[in-house]
Design a protein around this motif. Structure first.
Motif, PDB file in Angstrom:
ATOM      1  N   LEU A   1      -5.227  -8.527  26.763  1.00 14.61           N
ATOM      2  CA  LEU A   1      -5.258  -9.006  28.044  1.00 14.61           C
ATOM      3  C   LEU A   1      -6.911  -9.327  28.085  1.00 14.61           C
ATOM      4  N   ALA A   2      -7.337 -10.481  28.803  1.00 12.52           N
ATOM      5  CA  ALA A   2      -8.466 -10.890  29.241  1.00 12.52           C
ATOM      6  C   ALA A   2      -9.381 -10.089  30.012  1.00 12.52           C
ATOM      7  N   ASN A   3      -8.757  -9.565  31.204  1.00 18.62           N
ATOM      8  CA  ASN A   3      -9.320  -8.673  32.139  1.00 18.62           C
ATOM      9  C   ASN A   3      -8.448  -7.626  32.374  1.00 18.62           C
ATOM     10  N   ILE A   4      -8.848  -6.439  31.837  1.00 20.76           N
ATOM     11  CA  ILE A   4      -8.303  -5.243  31.969  1.00 20.76           C
ATOM     12  C   ILE A   4      -7.938  -4.702  33.560  1.00 20.76           C
ATOM     13  N   ASN A   5      -8.640  -5.360  34.430  1.00 19.94           N
ATOM     14  CA  ASN A   5      -8.312  -5.050  35.770  1.00 19.94           C
ATOM     15  C   ASN A   5      -7.049  -5.562  36.509  1.00 19.94           C
TER      16      ASN A   5
END
Lengths: 135, 101, 110
Positions: free
Chosen positions: C18-22
């Motif tokens: 995933l590019a953005n963990i958030n």
């Protein structure tokens, strides 16, 4: 094991402004797989690496201060801090993070492996090391 | 109108702050950013650089201070905290910017 | 390749992390495991949730041996071994479970 070497990572740079602190930390994390006796030392601006309470939410940088707290899980046994540098930088041990260590087999525990030492004691630790990596 | 001096290096490691103060005239502003923010801490071996400089206004970038875990109550008296918008205000309210690296 | 889950599109890097963990949500793990033909059980979720808690606390994905030891301590000795973890995540607990959990690839993992 007779071929266990004593590795010392000597950290003398402030975190976040340059890449040195993070690079050093990454090498320690990766090197932990090699079953050597690993210690870290923090001198000069390196003492800033252990200052707790880092908040990078406004600066859009990765906050890696919490990562030091898992080093005990990676087999790091000692984190030495230079008393002289700590005082010159207006800090005390209360300003620093704590890092726990535990031997998973014997269940021996140390609450905090961060230790403030004077110059003579640090010189001795450096002298005892087989290899010193400088960052 | 005077110039804005930005300093981004640790005063423990380089003399950028010392010389920025030395070359800045009365009425100049000094903005501490990145590792330069350590120069704004009270009670250190280099606190006197900022504490004893007269006729200059000192500012420190809040985001960089917070990233380093340095709380506001550690600042030398008279140092003003600015956010990124405050940084921009300082830039436009001075003749030009001198970056001391 | 971006991954679709819960009616949304999630950006990933070239290795599928995933590019953005958030942005992570459980549906992301479900969608990723489906692509691998794996059904996520409670045992899988124990590990995924553990990884997310570890990341939240230390801001890195743990090395496999650290994960193994920590799982043994937290979830019991019978689960703190690589046989158990590889049984759950055949592509490797470090790589596969971290990916499902939305974490970056563990430091030092090639």
């Amino acid at each position: 094991m007779s071929d266990v070497k004593k590795f010392m990572y000597l950290n003398r740079r402030a975190p976040y402004g340059t890449i040195y602190a993070w690079e050093s930390l990454e090498v320690v994390l990766i090197g932990a797989a090699f079953d050597q006796e690993v210690s870290l030392m923090f001198v000069d601006d390196g003492v800033f690496q252990l200052v707790k309470g880092s908040d990078t939410s406004e600066s859009d940088m990765k906050n890696f201060t919490p990562t030091y707290r898992t080093l005990g899980d990676y087999g790091v046994r000692h984190m030495y801090v230079d008393k002289t540098s700590l005082e010159a930088h207006g800090l005390t041990q209360d300003d620093l993070i704590e890092v726990a260590w535990e031997d998973w087999e014997s269940e021996e525990e140390v609450d905090n492996i961060v230790e403030v030492l004077d110059s003579e004691e640090l010189a001795e630790k450096l002298g005892e090391s087989d290899v010193v990596f400088s960052f | 109108m005077a110039d804005l001096y930005t300093v981004n290096k640790s005063p423990f490691e380089k003399n950028s702050l010392e010389n920025a103060i030395r070359f800045s005239g009365e009425g100049a502003s000094v903005l501490l950013i990145e590792d330069g923010v350590y120069g704004a801490m009270a009670g250190t071996a280099v606190s006197d650089l900022v504490a004893s400089a007269t006729g200059r206004k000192f500012h420190v970038l809040r985001a960089d201070l917070k990233a380093r875990g340095i709380s506001e109550d550690r600042l030398i008296d008279g140092v003003e905290l600015v956010d990124y918008a405050g940084f921009v205000d300082l830039v436009v309210s001075h003749d030009k910017v001198q970056a001391w690296l | 390749m971006p991954i679709e889950a819960n009616g949304k599109v999630f950006e990933t890097d070239e290795e599928g992390y995933l590019a953005n963990i958030n942005e992570w949500e459980p549906a992301v793990a479900e969608a990723m495991s489906k692509e691998d033909d794996l059904d996520l059980t409670d045992e899988h979720w124990d590990i995924i949730n553990f990884l997310r808690e570890y990341y939240e606390e230390y801001q890195i994905a743990p090395a496999v041996r650290v994960l193994t030891k920590a799982v043994g301590k937290k979830l019991g000795k019978d689960k703190g071994n690589s046989k158990y973890l590889y049984g759950l995540f055949p592509y490797g607990p470090g790589k596969q479970a971290c990916r499902y959990a939305g974490l970056p690839k563990p430091t030092g993992c090639v």
